[in-house]
Design a protein around this motif. Structure first.
Motif, PDB file in Angstrom:
ATOM      1  N   GLN A 211       0.809  -1.220   0.000  1.00  0.00           N
ATOM      2  CA  GLN A 211       0.000   0.000   0.000  1.00  0.00           C
ATOM      3  C   GLN A 211       0.850   1.282   0.000  1.00  0.00           C
ATOM      4  O   GLN A 211       0.313   2.387   0.084  1.00  0.00           O
ATOM      5  CB  GLN A 211      -0.920   0.028   1.229  1.00  0.00           C
ATOM      6  N   VAL A 212       2.174   1.151  -0.095  1.00  0.00           N
ATOM      7  CA  VAL A 212       3.059   2.299   0.102  1.00  0.00           C
ATOM      8  C   VAL A 212       2.801   3.420  -0.907  1.00  0.00           C
ATOM      9  O   VAL A 212       2.781   4.603  -0.543  1.00  0.00           O
ATOM     10  CB  VAL A 212       4.536   1.846   0.065  1.00  0.00           C
ATOM     11  N   VAL A 213       2.606   3.090  -2.173  1.00  0.00           N
ATOM     12  CA  VAL A 213       2.426   4.139  -3.184  1.00  0.00           C
ATOM     13  C   VAL A 213       1.162   4.949  -2.888  1.00  0.00           C
ATOM     14  O   VAL A 213       1.184   6.189  -2.901  1.00  0.00           O
ATOM     15  CB  VAL A 213       2.393   3.539  -4.600  1.00  0.00           C
ATOM     16  N   ARG A 214       0.053   4.272  -2.610  1.00  0.00           N
ATOM     17  CA  ARG A 214      -1.187   4.997  -2.310  1.00  0.00           C
ATOM     18  C   ARG A 214      -1.112   5.669  -0.944  1.00  0.00           C
ATOM     19  O   ARG A 214      -1.719   6.726  -0.727  1.00  0.00           O
ATOM     20  CB  ARG A 214      -2.378   4.045  -2.394  1.00  0.00           C
ATOM     21  N   ARG A 215      -0.353   5.086  -0.030  1.00  0.00           N
ATOM     22  CA  ARG A 215      -0.139   5.729   1.265  1.00  0.00           C
ATOM     23  C   ARG A 215       0.531   7.086   1.064  1.00  0.00           C
ATOM     24  O   ARG A 215       0.167   8.078   1.696  1.00  0.00           O
ATOM     25  CB  ARG A 215       0.755   4.829   2.133  1.00  0.00           C
ATOM     26  N   ARG A 216       1.503   7.108   0.171  1.00  0.00           N
ATOM     27  CA  ARG A 216       2.193   8.360  -0.138  1.00  0.00           C
ATOM     28  C   ARG A 216       1.233   9.354  -0.789  1.00  0.00           C
ATOM     29  O   ARG A 216       1.309  10.563  -0.523  1.00  0.00           O
ATOM     30  CB  ARG A 216       3.376   8.060  -1.046  1.00  0.00           C
ATOM     31  N   GLU A 217       0.338   8.878  -1.621  1.00  0.00           N
ATOM     32  CA  GLU A 217      -0.663   9.752  -2.235  1.00  0.00           C
ATOM     33  C   GLU A 217      -1.579  10.359  -1.167  1.00  0.00           C
ATOM     34  O   GLU A 217      -1.955  11.533  -1.255  1.00  0.00           O
ATOM     35  CB  GLU A 217      -1.493   8.966  -3.250  1.00  0.00           C
ATOM     36  N   MET A 218      -1.943   9.545  -0.164  1.00  0.00           N
ATOM     37  CA  MET A 218      -2.757  10.074   0.927  1.00  0.00           C
ATOM     38  C   MET A 218      -2.013  11.176   1.671  1.00  0.00           C
ATOM     39  O   MET A 218      -2.576  12.234   1.971  1.00  0.00           O
ATOM     40  CB  MET A 218      -3.133   8.965   1.907  1.00  0.00           C
ATOM     41  N   MET A 219      -0.756  10.925   1.973  1.00  0.00           N
ATOM     42  CA  MET A 219       0.034  11.935   2.681  1.00  0.00           C
ATOM     43  C   MET A 219       0.143  13.212   1.853  1.00  0.00           C
ATOM     44  O   MET A 219       0.068  14.329   2.391  1.00  0.00           O
ATOM     45  CB  MET A 219       1.408  11.370   3.012  1.00  0.00           C
ATOM     46  N   ALA A 220       0.295  13.066   0.546  1.00  0.00           N
ATOM     47  CA  ALA A 220       0.421  14.235  -0.329  1.00  0.00           C
ATOM     48  C   ALA A 220      -0.846  15.080  -0.359  1.00  0.00           C
ATOM     49  O   ALA A 220      -0.778  16.273  -0.683  1.00  0.00           O
ATOM     50  CB  ALA A 220       0.782  13.779  -1.739  1.00  0.00           C
ATOM     51  N   CYS A 221      -1.979  14.490  -0.019  1.00  0.00           N
ATOM     52  CA  CYS A 221      -3.220  15.268   0.051  1.00  0.00           C
ATOM     53  C   CYS A 221      -3.117  16.390   1.078  1.00  0.00           C
ATOM     54  O   CYS A 221      -3.793  17.407   0.963  1.00  0.00           O
ATOM     55  CB  CYS A 221      -4.399  14.365   0.410  1.00  0.00           C
ATOM     56  N   HIS A 222      -2.265  16.206   2.079  1.00  0.00           N
ATOM     57  CA  HIS A 222      -2.144  17.176   3.165  1.00  0.00           C
ATOM     58  C   HIS A 222      -1.005  18.158   2.895  1.00  0.00           C
ATOM     59  O   HIS A 222      -0.250  18.533   3.792  1.00  0.00           O
ATOM     60  CB  HIS A 222      -1.932  16.439   4.485  1.00  0.00           C
ATOM     61  N   ALA A 223      -0.932  18.610   1.652  1.00  0.00           N
ATOM     62  CA  ALA A 223       0.193  19.441   1.215  1.00  0.00           C
ATOM     63  C   ALA A 223       0.270  20.773   1.942  1.00  0.00           C
ATOM     64  O   ALA A 223       1.339  21.394   1.979  1.00  0.00           O
ATOM     65  CB  ALA A 223       0.099  19.677  -0.292  1.00  0.00           C
ATOM     66  N   SER A 224      -0.815  21.241   2.527  1.00  0.00           N
ATOM     67  CA  SER A 224      -0.774  22.533   3.235  1.00  0.00           C
ATOM     68  C   SER A 224       0.140  22.480   4.451  1.00  0.00           C
ATOM     69  O   SER A 224       0.670  23.511   4.877  1.00  0.00           O
ATOM     70  CB  SER A 224      -2.186  22.953   3.665  1.00  0.00           C
ATOM     71  N   GLN A 225       0.348  21.305   5.002  1.00  0.00           N
ATOM     72  CA  GLN A 225       1.156  21.152   6.211  1.00  0.00           C
ATOM     73  C   GLN A 225       2.604  20.856   5.824  1.00  0.00           C
ATOM     74  O   GLN A 225       3.101  19.739   5.978  1.00  0.00           O
ATOM     75  CB  GLN A 225       0.554  20.068   7.102  1.00  0.00           C
ATOM     76  N   TRP A 232       8.808  14.083   4.225  1.00  0.00           N
ATOM     77  CA  TRP A 232       8.553  12.682   3.899  1.00  0.00           C
ATOM     78  C   TRP A 232       8.363  12.499   2.397  1.00  0.00           C
ATOM     79  O   TRP A 232       8.833  11.526   1.811  1.00  0.00           O
ATOM     80  CB  TRP A 232       7.304  12.197   4.630  1.00  0.00           C
ATOM     81  N   LEU A 233       7.668  13.435   1.773  1.00  0.00           N
ATOM     82  CA  LEU A 233       7.384  13.303   0.352  1.00  0.00           C
ATOM     83  C   LEU A 233       8.630  13.520  -0.501  1.00  0.00           C
ATOM     84  O   LEU A 233       8.667  13.098  -1.662  1.00  0.00           O
ATOM     85  CB  LEU A 233       6.292  14.304  -0.063  1.00  0.00           C
ATOM     86  N   GLU A 234       9.643  14.179   0.054  1.00  0.00           N
ATOM     87  CA  GLU A 234      10.874  14.409  -0.688  1.00  0.00           C
ATOM     88  C   GLU A 234      11.819  13.210  -0.651  1.00  0.00           C
ATOM     89  O   GLU A 234      12.814  13.181  -1.372  1.00  0.00           O
ATOM     90  CB  GLU A 234      11.575  15.657  -0.142  1.00  0.00           C
TER      91      GLU A 234
END
Length: 264
Positions: A211-225, A232-234
């Motif tokens: 699930q790591v790729v979609r997990r990263r997509e979920m985290m990227a949704c919170h780009a304001s923070q 983490w995204l870098e």
């Protein structure tokens, strides 16, 4: 098919703590419900806020998109205000989650449990991993709501494996990963306690490598923070996967040693 309910303090907490388990549960056909205690009013204010848009509005929208990626069947909000970090004056706001009577908040959550009827309920460890007042309150409220629930769901608490994180950061430092030096999971966090939970006290290690790729997509949704999320995204995907391919939980009432496994 079972129902699993994850309770989080703020939008983006699910992205860093339980996102892989949420995705995996939904992929396996289970109903995933996520509950947020607050709307994260005291998070970072992004530069592109629109006229009339608040930080909370943005964070609700981000959490909604992340839940959609996870395949969640429902998102609920307990309706409290972000309390801020320990010692902030916002701790004392009358609508802050920290100021809410624990029994009242537990009854609100218990009403959602009665509505959604989860087989499994997931909260936080005793100090919310790093002592944030709202995370500690989630622990307290989820514990009490589980007691009020009928029938009572199996109760798990999301935590961070302190020993694994120590090993990872020592390896990162030795490998010369930028900014790795200076982090110590054994140092006092927001409440004066070390990060997370020792491995010897953890019951369940959940494999979410698929699930790591979609997990990263979920985290990227919170780009304001930016401060919490961007580092983490870098990370290269391989490094990101090494950090987030396993999620750890305590099973309340269990004294079993840590095992690779699953909620169901």
């Amino acid at each position: 098919m079972s129902t699993i309910m994850f309770v989080h303090a703020h939008p983006d907490d699910e992205g860093t703590l339980t996102a892989g388990s949420m995705i995996r549960a939904a992929d396996e056909g289970h109903r995933v419900i996520v509950v947020f205690a607050t709307r994260g009013e005291h998070g970072e204010a992004p530069d592109d806020l629109q006229p009339g848009e608040s930080v909370a509005d943005r964070r609700v929208a981000e959490a909604t998109r992340a839940a959609r990626i996870a395949g969640a069947a429902g998102v609920h909000w307990l309706g409290y205000r972000d309390s801020g970090m320990a010692g902030w004056e916002q701790n004392h706001h009358p609508q802050a989650f920290l100021q809410a009577p624990a029994e009242e908040a537990a009854e609100r959550l218990a009403a959602l449990i009665a509505q959604e009827r989860p087989d499994v309920l997931v909260g936080y460890d005793w100090h919310g991993n790093y002592g944030h007042p709202d995370h500690v309150r989630v622990h307290q409220v989820v514990r009490r709501a589980a007691e009020l629930a009928e029938p009572r769901p199996r109760l798990f608490e999301a935590t961070m494996n302190r020993d694994r994180i120590r090993r990872q950061y020592r390896l990162a430092t030795a490998s010369g990963v930028p900014d790795a030096e200076g982090f110590d999971p054994d140092q006092p966090m927001n409440d004066g306690n070390p990060l997370g939970t020792p491995e010897a006290e953890i019951n369940l290690a959940v494999d979410v490598a698929a699930q790591v790729v979609r997990r990263r997509e979920m985290m990227a949704c919170h780009a304001s923070q930016v401060a919490d999320i961007r580092p983490w995204l870098e990370l290269p995907l391989e490094t990101y996967a090494a950090v987030f391919d396993t999620e750890h939980y305590l099973e309340v009432g269990s004294s079993d040693p840590m095992r690779p496994g699953w909620f169901f």
